[in-house]
Write a protein that holds these residues in place. Structure first.
Motif, PDB file in Angstrom:
ATOM      1  N   ALA A  33       0.816  -1.208   0.000  1.00  0.00           N
ATOM      2  CA  ALA A  33       0.000   0.000   0.000  1.00  0.00           C
ATOM      3  C   ALA A  33       0.854   1.263   0.000  1.00  0.00           C
ATOM      4  O   ALA A  33       0.370   2.346  -0.354  1.00  0.00           O
ATOM      5  N   THR A  34       2.113   1.135   0.362  1.00  0.00           N
ATOM      6  CA  THR A  34       2.984   2.308   0.429  1.00  0.00           C
ATOM      7  C   THR A  34       4.095   2.311  -0.610  1.00  0.00           C
ATOM      8  O   THR A  34       4.591   3.375  -0.978  1.00  0.00           O
ATOM      9  N   ASP A  35       4.519   1.139  -1.098  1.00  0.00           N
ATOM     10  CA  ASP A  35       5.671   1.027  -1.991  1.00  0.00           C
ATOM     11  C   ASP A  35       5.229   0.738  -3.418  1.00  0.00           C
ATOM     12  O   ASP A  35       4.578  -0.284  -3.680  1.00  0.00           O
ATOM     13  N   GLY A  36       5.610   1.617  -4.344  1.00  0.00           N
ATOM     14  CA  GLY A  36       5.238   1.397  -5.733  1.00  0.00           C
ATOM     15  C   GLY A  36       6.070   2.227  -6.681  1.00  0.00           C
ATOM     16  O   GLY A  36       6.898   3.051  -6.279  1.00  0.00           O
ATOM     17  N   VAL A  37       5.855   2.000  -7.986  1.00  0.00           N
ATOM     18  CA  VAL A  37       6.602   2.710  -9.032  1.00  0.00           C
ATOM     19  C   VAL A  37       5.658   3.198 -10.112  1.00  0.00           C
ATOM     20  O   VAL A  37       4.552   2.692 -10.282  1.00  0.00           O
ATOM     21  N   ILE A  38       6.116   4.211 -10.824  1.00  0.00           N
ATOM     22  CA  ILE A  38       5.529   4.613 -12.098  1.00  0.00           C
ATOM     23  C   ILE A  38       6.622   4.451 -13.143  1.00  0.00           C
ATOM     24  O   ILE A  38       7.722   4.992 -12.984  1.00  0.00           O
ATOM     25  N   VAL A  39       6.343   3.699 -14.198  1.00  0.00           N
ATOM     26  CA  VAL A  39       7.305   3.504 -15.277  1.00  0.00           C
ATOM     27  C   VAL A  39       6.793   4.180 -16.543  1.00  0.00           C
ATOM     28  O   VAL A  39       5.638   4.589 -16.621  1.00  0.00           O
ATOM     29  N   ASN A  40       7.674   4.289 -17.546  1.00  0.00           N
ATOM     30  CA  ASN A  40       7.413   5.091 -18.738  1.00  0.00           C
ATOM     31  C   ASN A  40       7.230   6.555 -18.353  1.00  0.00           C
ATOM     32  O   ASN A  40       6.547   7.308 -19.047  1.00  0.00           O
ATOM     33  N   ALA A  41       7.812   6.938 -17.224  1.00  0.00           N
ATOM     34  CA  ALA A  41       7.713   8.314 -16.756  1.00  0.00           C
ATOM     35  C   ALA A  41       8.708   9.189 -17.501  1.00  0.00           C
ATOM     36  O   ALA A  41       9.859   8.799 -17.697  1.00  0.00           O
ATOM     37  N   ASP A  52       5.739   6.097   0.366  1.00  0.00           N
ATOM     38  CA  ASP A  52       4.741   6.631   1.287  1.00  0.00           C
ATOM     39  C   ASP A  52       3.354   6.691   0.650  1.00  0.00           C
ATOM     40  O   ASP A  52       2.583   7.607   0.894  1.00  0.00           O
ATOM     41  N   GLY A  53       3.067   5.699  -0.191  1.00  0.00           N
ATOM     42  CA  GLY A  53       1.736   5.603  -0.791  1.00  0.00           C
ATOM     43  C   GLY A  53       1.446   6.632  -1.851  1.00  0.00           C
ATOM     44  O   GLY A  53       0.274   6.906  -2.135  1.00  0.00           O
ATOM     45  N   GLY A  54       2.454   7.210  -2.445  1.00  0.00           N
ATOM     46  CA  GLY A  54       2.248   8.143  -3.540  1.00  0.00           C
ATOM     47  C   GLY A  54       2.255   9.595  -3.139  1.00  0.00           C
ATOM     48  O   GLY A  54       1.999  10.473  -3.969  1.00  0.00           O
ATOM     49  N   ARG A  55       2.528   9.875  -1.879  1.00  0.00           N
ATOM     50  CA  ARG A  55       2.578  11.280  -1.459  1.00  0.00           C
ATOM     51  C   ARG A  55       3.829  11.976  -1.985  1.00  0.00           C
ATOM     52  O   ARG A  55       3.801  13.151  -2.327  1.00  0.00           O
ATOM     53  N   THR A  56       4.949  11.255  -2.043  1.00  0.00           N
ATOM     54  CA  THR A  56       6.174  11.807  -2.622  1.00  0.00           C
ATOM     55  C   THR A  56       6.792  10.767  -3.547  1.00  0.00           C
ATOM     56  O   THR A  56       6.614   9.557  -3.349  1.00  0.00           O
ATOM     57  N   TRP A  57       7.550  11.251  -4.535  1.00  0.00           N
ATOM     58  CA  TRP A  57       8.154  10.377  -5.536  1.00  0.00           C
ATOM     59  C   TRP A  57       9.619  10.771  -5.737  1.00  0.00           C
ATOM     60  O   TRP A  57       9.977  11.937  -5.624  1.00  0.00           O
ATOM     61  N   ALA A  58      10.454   9.791  -6.046  1.00  0.00           N
ATOM     62  CA  ALA A  58      11.870  10.018  -6.318  1.00  0.00           C
ATOM     63  C   ALA A  58      12.293   9.157  -7.495  1.00  0.00           C
ATOM     64  O   ALA A  58      11.685   8.113  -7.785  1.00  0.00           O
TER      65      ALA A  58
END
Length: 212
Positions: A33-41, A52-58
């Protein structure tokens, strides 16, 4: 990023991926629920991570092979098998050539390293588990049971073209979207459209589901 806590009945848009035009877009995959990725970004090396569930991204760390400078990267759907480990396919395209590779993470998406190079001509891959993968190129099915170290090829009958997307639900059942030409009369009034095909024998034969 929209969040649901009731199985999809309601959705809350409380996880912005950026401000205005700076938002990060792409294909999403979550391990927890907290750890994930966005690809093709269109950001960094093409893959960003949240813990943190999409609140911040790196930007995630992507181990790029030598000779890949200037290549366009096209990511498949990220797949996680537990809270830490996952796989994603990446098609490296340079001019008229391409090489597809599978990348692995063991830290919920913060860093990715090469796990295997797909057989020539195969870019569509479906991950059954960390070791068993099935790939498809329109005329052949390739299988590995050791995480891409060795592959077995077999012919596939049915689909008329290369896959747009490919998904195996298990070792026998799956579906594929392919591009196809539809002609109202013989070799005239032709148009391009997408066809949906399904297999029940591990990809050896495919039956057209749509259009009928």
């Amino acid at each position: 990023l929209f969040l649901t806590a009731d199985g999809g009945r309601t959705w809350s848009a409380d996880r912005p991926t950026g401000n205005g035009d700076l938002g990060i877009e792409g294909t999403i995959g979550f391990a927890t629920a907290t750890d994930g990725v966005i690809v093709n970004a269109l950001h960094g090396a093409g893959i960003v991570v949240t813990h943190d569930g999409g609140r911040t991204w790196a930007d995630a760390t992507l181990d790029l092979p030598s000779g890949s400078a200037g290549a366009q990267l096209f990511f498949g759907q990220p797949v996680y098998f537990d809270g830490r480990s996952g796989l994603v396919s990446i098609d490296f395209q340079i001019d008229t050539s391409s090489v597809a590779r599978v990348y692995r993470t063991s830290d919920a998406g913060s860093s990715w390293t090469i796990a295997s190079t797909l057989p020539t001509g195969v870019s569509a891959i479906s991950f059954l588990d960390p070791q068993r993968w099935i790939g498809f190129n329109g005329s052949e099915v390739v299988r590995t049971v050791d995480g891409g170290q060795t592959w077995v090829r077999s012919p596939a009958v049915g689909p008329p073209g290369a896959p747009y997307s490919f998904l195996m639900a298990d070792a026998q059942h799956g579906s594929v979207l392919v591009g196809m030409n539809v002609c109202l009369t013989f070799k005239s009034n032709c148009s391009s459209r997408t066809g949906l095909y399904a297999t029940v024998d591990g990809g050896s034969t495919w039956a057209q589901l749509w259009p009928k």
